[in-house]
Scaffold this active site. Structure first.
Site, PDB file in Angstrom:
ATOM      1  N   LYS A 199       0.860  -1.189   0.000  1.00 52.62           N
ATOM      2  CA  LYS A 199       0.000   0.000   0.000  1.00 52.62           C
ATOM      3  C   LYS A 199       0.896   1.238   0.000  1.00 52.62           C
ATOM      4  O   LYS A 199       1.739   1.403   0.880  1.00 52.62           O
ATOM      5  CB  LYS A 199      -0.915   0.010   1.220  1.00 52.62           C
ATOM      6  N   ARG A 209     -10.466  10.752   1.464  1.00 54.76           N
ATOM      7  CA  ARG A 209     -10.329  11.485   2.735  1.00 54.76           C
ATOM      8  C   ARG A 209     -11.600  12.281   3.019  1.00 54.76           C
ATOM      9  O   ARG A 209     -11.990  12.427   4.172  1.00 54.76           O
ATOM     10  CB  ARG A 209      -9.084  12.382   2.674  1.00 54.76           C
ATOM     11  N   ARG A 220       1.169  10.049   5.534  1.00 56.75           N
ATOM     12  CA  ARG A 220       1.337   8.701   6.081  1.00 56.75           C
ATOM     13  C   ARG A 220       2.649   8.075   5.613  1.00 56.75           C
ATOM     14  O   ARG A 220       2.764   6.854   5.516  1.00 56.75           O
ATOM     15  CB  ARG A 220       0.175   7.808   5.622  1.00 56.75           C
ATOM     16  N   GLU A 236       6.747  -6.758   0.942  1.00 51.89           N
ATOM     17  CA  GLU A 236       5.641  -6.563   1.891  1.00 51.89           C
ATOM     18  C   GLU A 236       4.561  -7.636   1.702  1.00 51.89           C
ATOM     19  O   GLU A 236       4.029  -8.181   2.668  1.00 51.89           O
ATOM     20  CB  GLU A 236       5.016  -5.181   1.698  1.00 51.89           C
ATOM     21  N   LYS A 251      -2.445  -1.611  -3.684  1.00 51.89           N
ATOM     22  CA  LYS A 251      -3.249  -0.389  -3.640  1.00 51.89           C
ATOM     23  C   LYS A 251      -2.343   0.831  -3.644  1.00 51.89           C
ATOM     24  O   LYS A 251      -1.361   0.827  -2.893  1.00 51.89           O
ATOM     25  CB  LYS A 251      -4.060  -0.421  -2.348  1.00 51.89           C
ATOM     26  N   SER A 277     -10.293   5.708  -4.844  1.00 51.81           N
ATOM     27  CA  SER A 277     -11.163   6.869  -5.034  1.00 51.81           C
ATOM     28  C   SER A 277     -10.684   7.809  -6.134  1.00 51.81           C
ATOM     29  O   SER A 277     -11.470   8.240  -6.981  1.00 51.81           O
ATOM     30  CB  SER A 277     -11.297   7.630  -3.711  1.00 51.81           C
ATOM     31  N   TYR A 316     -15.522   1.120  -6.783  1.00 51.42           N
ATOM     32  CA  TYR A 316     -16.772   1.812  -6.490  1.00 51.42           C
ATOM     33  C   TYR A 316     -17.802   1.582  -7.591  1.00 51.42           C
ATOM     34  O   TYR A 316     -18.967   1.912  -7.432  1.00 51.42           O
ATOM     35  CB  TYR A 316     -16.492   3.311  -6.267  1.00 51.42           C
TER      36      TYR A 316
HETATM   37  C1  PBG Z   1      -6.974   3.756   5.252  1.00 50.65           C
HETATM   38  C2  PBG Z   1      -7.529   3.638   3.882  1.00 50.65           C
HETATM   39  C3  PBG Z   1      -7.420   4.541   2.825  1.00 50.65           C
HETATM   40  C4  PBG Z   1      -8.128   4.013   1.765  1.00 50.65           C
HETATM   41  C5  PBG Z   1      -8.661   2.801   2.182  1.00 50.65           C
HETATM   42  N1  PBG Z   1      -8.255   2.578   3.486  1.00 50.65           N
HETATM   43  C6  PBG Z   1      -6.858   5.879   2.707  1.00 50.65           C
HETATM   44  C7  PBG Z   1      -5.572   6.235   3.240  1.00 50.65           C
HETATM   45  O1  PBG Z   1      -4.679   5.407   3.426  1.00 50.65           O
HETATM   46  O2  PBG Z   1      -5.452   7.436   3.490  1.00 50.65           O
HETATM   47  C8  PBG Z   1      -8.275   4.660   0.423  1.00 50.65           C
HETATM   48  C9  PBG Z   1      -9.326   4.150  -0.461  1.00 50.65           C
HETATM   49  C10 PBG Z   1      -9.590   5.018  -1.626  1.00 50.65           C
HETATM   50  O3  PBG Z   1      -8.911   6.032  -1.853  1.00 50.65           O
HETATM   51  O4  PBG Z   1     -10.537   4.688  -2.369  1.00 50.65           O
HETATM   52  N2  PBG Z   1      -7.793   3.138   6.210  1.00 50.65           N
END
Ligand code: PBG
Length: 325
Positions: A199, A209, A220, A236, A251, A277, A316
């Site tokens: 990730k 967000r 992060r 990982e 991701k 997203s 989505y």
């Molecule tokens: C963190 C999390 C994130 C997403 C899913 N789980 C965002 C992040 O790491 O800030 C993002 C999913 C998306 O952008 O569709 N719990």
């Protein structure tokens, strides 16, 4: 005049022939719908940066989960959005059986039983007042190992609520092992783990967000990976498999299809990809401007994930795509 002897175009002459030689396909059974459920609202709230996606009430979530089951998709991935007053430094609402995510899990399972795989995000960021995926030490740094204790308890709380599969997304070292051990110790051997193996710290999470009302200040980058690193993503994912992950995920999706392919070739468990997203919103925005053919772009996107090695795709568009297919 001699033309070419080898003519790949021959196999592209008719739709039925193209279908016969298609190397990959997408079906409803590959698709997982991420969903947001928000505490304290009495009607669904549209997410402006993700046209067509809403924060659900508990009731509207139940209806949407039932529709997802009717569409024949694989599962749903639930994210909880607590009231601000239920956020604290340790994200304790994540462990509370009455916390929004845990009640939503129970609602979803009550609605569809085993007709869908009900999955839940296992991460503290929606629940912490500072918005980080882990808890902080006295100097404000992420405390990896204290976070692991909370993840273990969160996993058990989600299992008690009836979840089929948990999705640890916080990128703490060792998270899969402690969650597996805690689930097993609580007699939840059948709850499986979809681990966010690779990730990345991505700008494409922007719309998410808003979707979860994130309180995050800063970034992060001490726990999510550097986009420059592909080999580290494989490492990982392998660590997660060693620790007991049943499925590993890569991701974001589209900017990381190379990592997806490398992970698929390196592991012997199913691999998922998250069409996140920002990837969603870019297509929606371009389509709204009349710049691309929306449905064709969606199907091409999903096909690209399958071609790159995804067994399952979080998107989505899951329900809509299932109807198109
Ligand atoms: C963190 C999390 C994130 C997403 C899913 N789980 C965002 C992040 O790491 O800030 C993002 C999913 C998306 O952008 O569709 N719990």
């Amino acid at each position: 005049m001699d033309g070419p002897v080898i003519r790949p175009r021959r196999l592209r002459q008719t739709p039925v022939l193209r279908r016969m030689v298609a190397e990959t396909s997408v079906a409803a059974r590959h698709l997982i719908l991420p969903m947001f459920v928000r505490e304290g609202i009495d009607a669904p709230v549209p997410i402006s940066s993700m046209p067509g996606v809403v924060q659900h009430t508990r009731d509207s979530l139940r209806k949407a989960v039932a529709e997802a089951a009717d569409a024949g998709i694989a599962g749903v991935m639930l994210f909880g959005v607590p009231d601000d007053e239920h956020k604290d430094a340790d994200g304790s609402a994540a462990l509370d059986p009455d916390g929004i995510l845990n009640v939503a899990i129970a609602d979803a399972v009550a609605e569809v039983g085993d007709a869908l795989t009900v999955m839940s995000d296992l991460c503290l960021d929606e629940f912490t007042s500072h918005g980080h995926c882990g808890v902080l030490d006295e100097r404000g740094r992420i405390d990896n190992d204290r976070t692991l204790e909370l993840y273990a308890a969160m996993g058990v709380a989600q299992a008690e609520a009836g979840v089929h599969m948990v999705g640890p997304s916080g990128m703490m070292d060792g998270q899969v092992a402690v969650i597996r051990a805690a689930l097993d110790a609580a007699s939840h051997q059948d709850v499986s783990i979809l681990a966010y193996g690779a990730k990345y710290a991505s700008a494409f999470y922007g719309p998410f967000r808003e979707a979860v009302g994130s309180s995050l200040q800063g970034d992060r980058r001490t726990y999510q990976q550097d986009p420059a690193n592909g080999g580290e993503g494989v490492r990982e994912a392998l660590l997660d498999v060693e620790q007991g992950a049943d499925i590993v995920m890569v991701k974001p999706g589209l900017p990381y299809l190379d990592v997806l392919r490398r992970v698929k070739d390196a592991v012997d468990v199913p691999v998922a990809a998250y069409n996140i997203s920002g990837e969603y919103s870019m297509v929606e925005a371009a389509a709204a401007n009349g710049w691309i053919d929306r449905e064709a772009a969606i199907l091409e996107t999903l096909t690209a994930f399958r071609r790159a090695g995804a067994d399952a795709i979080l998107t989505y568009w899951a329900v809509e795509a299932a109807h198109m297919l």
